[in-house]
Motif scaffolding. Structure first.
Motif, PDB file in Angstrom:
ATOM      1  N   LYS A  22       0.844  -1.049   0.027  1.00 19.26           N
ATOM      2  CA  LYS A  22      -0.092   0.085  -0.028  1.00 19.26           C
ATOM      3  C   LYS A  22       0.661   1.231   0.043  1.00 19.26           C
ATOM      4  CE  LYS A  22      -4.227  -1.973   1.869  1.00 19.26           C
ATOM      5  NZ  LYS A  22      -5.009  -1.877   3.242  1.00 19.26           N
ATOM      6  N   LEU A  23       1.907   1.112   0.714  1.00 18.64           N
ATOM      7  CA  LEU A  23       2.779   2.364   0.712  1.00 18.64           C
ATOM      8  C   LEU A  23       3.655   2.637  -0.601  1.00 18.64           C
ATOM      9  CD1 LEU A  23       4.386   4.526   2.441  1.00 18.64           C
ATOM     10  CD2 LEU A  23       6.272   3.024   2.714  1.00 18.64           C
ATOM     11  N   LEU A  24       3.777   1.614  -1.213  1.00 16.84           N
ATOM     12  CA  LEU A  24       4.465   1.644  -2.495  1.00 16.84           C
ATOM     13  C   LEU A  24       3.492   2.072  -3.534  1.00 16.84           C
ATOM     14  CD1 LEU A  24       6.924  -1.200  -2.673  1.00 16.84           C
ATOM     15  CD2 LEU A  24       7.538   0.948  -2.493  1.00 16.84           C
ATOM     16  N   GLU A  25       2.127   1.682  -3.432  1.00 16.06           N
ATOM     17  CA  GLU A  25       1.117   1.985  -4.683  1.00 16.06           C
ATOM     18  C   GLU A  25       0.964   3.438  -4.493  1.00 16.06           C
ATOM     19  OE1 GLU A  25      -1.971  -0.545  -3.377  1.00 16.06           O
ATOM     20  OE2 GLU A  25      -1.152  -2.326  -4.424  1.00 16.06           O
ATOM     21  N   LYS A  26       1.023   4.396  -3.329  1.00 15.97           N
ATOM     22  CA  LYS A  26       1.090   5.682  -3.331  1.00 15.97           C
ATOM     23  C   LYS A  26       1.883   6.397  -4.242  1.00 15.97           C
ATOM     24  CE  LYS A  26      -0.828   5.675   1.457  1.00 15.97           C
ATOM     25  NZ  LYS A  26      -0.432   5.994   2.926  1.00 15.97           N
ATOM     26  N   TYR A  27       2.993   6.069  -4.584  1.00 16.26           N
ATOM     27  CA  TYR A  27       3.863   6.684  -5.355  1.00 16.26           C
ATOM     28  C   TYR A  27       3.934   6.065  -6.896  1.00 16.26           C
ATOM     29  CZ  TYR A  27       5.166   7.756  -0.807  1.00 16.26           C
ATOM     30  OH  TYR A  27       5.282   8.516   0.507  1.00 16.26           O
ATOM     31  N   SER A  28       4.186   7.140  -7.805  1.00 15.44           N
ATOM     32  CA  SER A  28       4.774   6.510  -9.143  1.00 15.44           C
ATOM     33  C   SER A  28       6.277   5.984  -9.314  1.00 15.44           C
ATOM     34  CB  SER A  28       4.501   7.882 -10.111  1.00 15.44           C
ATOM     35  OG  SER A  28       5.624   8.619  -9.547  1.00 15.44           O
ATOM     36  N   GLU A  29       6.207   5.515 -10.215  1.00 16.47           N
ATOM     37  CA  GLU A  29       7.630   4.885 -10.347  1.00 16.47           C
ATOM     38  C   GLU A  29       8.617   5.652 -10.439  1.00 16.47           C
ATOM     39  OE1 GLU A  29       7.855   2.377 -13.887  1.00 16.47           O
ATOM     40  OE2 GLU A  29       6.312   1.057 -13.180  1.00 16.47           O
ATOM     41  N   LYS A  30       8.420   7.045 -10.923  1.00 16.18           N
ATOM     42  CA  LYS A  30       9.503   8.066 -10.712  1.00 16.18           C
ATOM     43  C   LYS A  30       9.795   8.262  -9.161  1.00 16.18           C
ATOM     44  CE  LYS A  30      10.593  12.348 -12.671  1.00 16.18           C
ATOM     45  NZ  LYS A  30      10.454  13.360 -13.575  1.00 16.18           N
TER      46      LYS A  30
END
Length: 145
Positions: free
Chosen positions: A87-95
């Motif tokens: 969930k933490l990672l899904e909040k951010y774009s790949e960049k």
């Protein structure tokens, strides 16, 4: 306590976890879950009573249906760190993920989890997920590492 007794206790606890997932989270009867994971209702009943074990294919299907890790289903290990990290990672774009601040935040979370809960297996699985995610990002941007 001999090893046969502890194995039997593990099977009973595993069966109770599977039954709890079925009843309280998936809201399915035995027949519905059995069909979804590729076993008979009778065999699922044996598993839930601690008298049988699911094969890998069925555990994988149950994992997909429930959202729990195999470690939780089989051993009762806390799997919330995986869900929270995803969930933490899904909040951010790949960049944004390649940004050092975001990476540090993820690492701090993992370190905090390790220090306070001591679930070494969970940390390894989370790091593997994290490394795979980062590798896919790096490869998709053709960045040398």
């Amino acid at each position: 306590m001999d090893s046969n007794h502890s194995i039997n206790l593990e099977q009973i606890e595993r069966g109770k976890r599977i039954q709890s997932i079925r009843e309280n989270e998936l809201h399915m009867n035995k027949t519905q879950l059995a069909k979804a994971i590729g076993v008979s209702g009778q065999f699922l009943g044996l598993v839930e009573d601690g008298k049988g074990n699911l094969v890998y294919k069925s555990i994988k299907k149950l994992r997909t249906l429930s959202g729990h890790s195999a470690d939780y289903i089989l051993y009762g290990l806390d799997d919330s760190v995986i869900t929270k990290t995803k969930k933490l990672l899904e909040k951010y774009s790949e960049k944004q993920i390649t940004n050092t601040r975001v990476l540090n935040a993820c690492l701090l979370y993992i370190k905090y989890y390790k220090r306070h809960y001591h679930f070494h297996k969970r940390l390894i699985i989370t790091k593997q997920y994290y490394k795979l995610k980062m590798k896919s990002i790096i490869l998709s941007h053709h960045i040398d590492y």
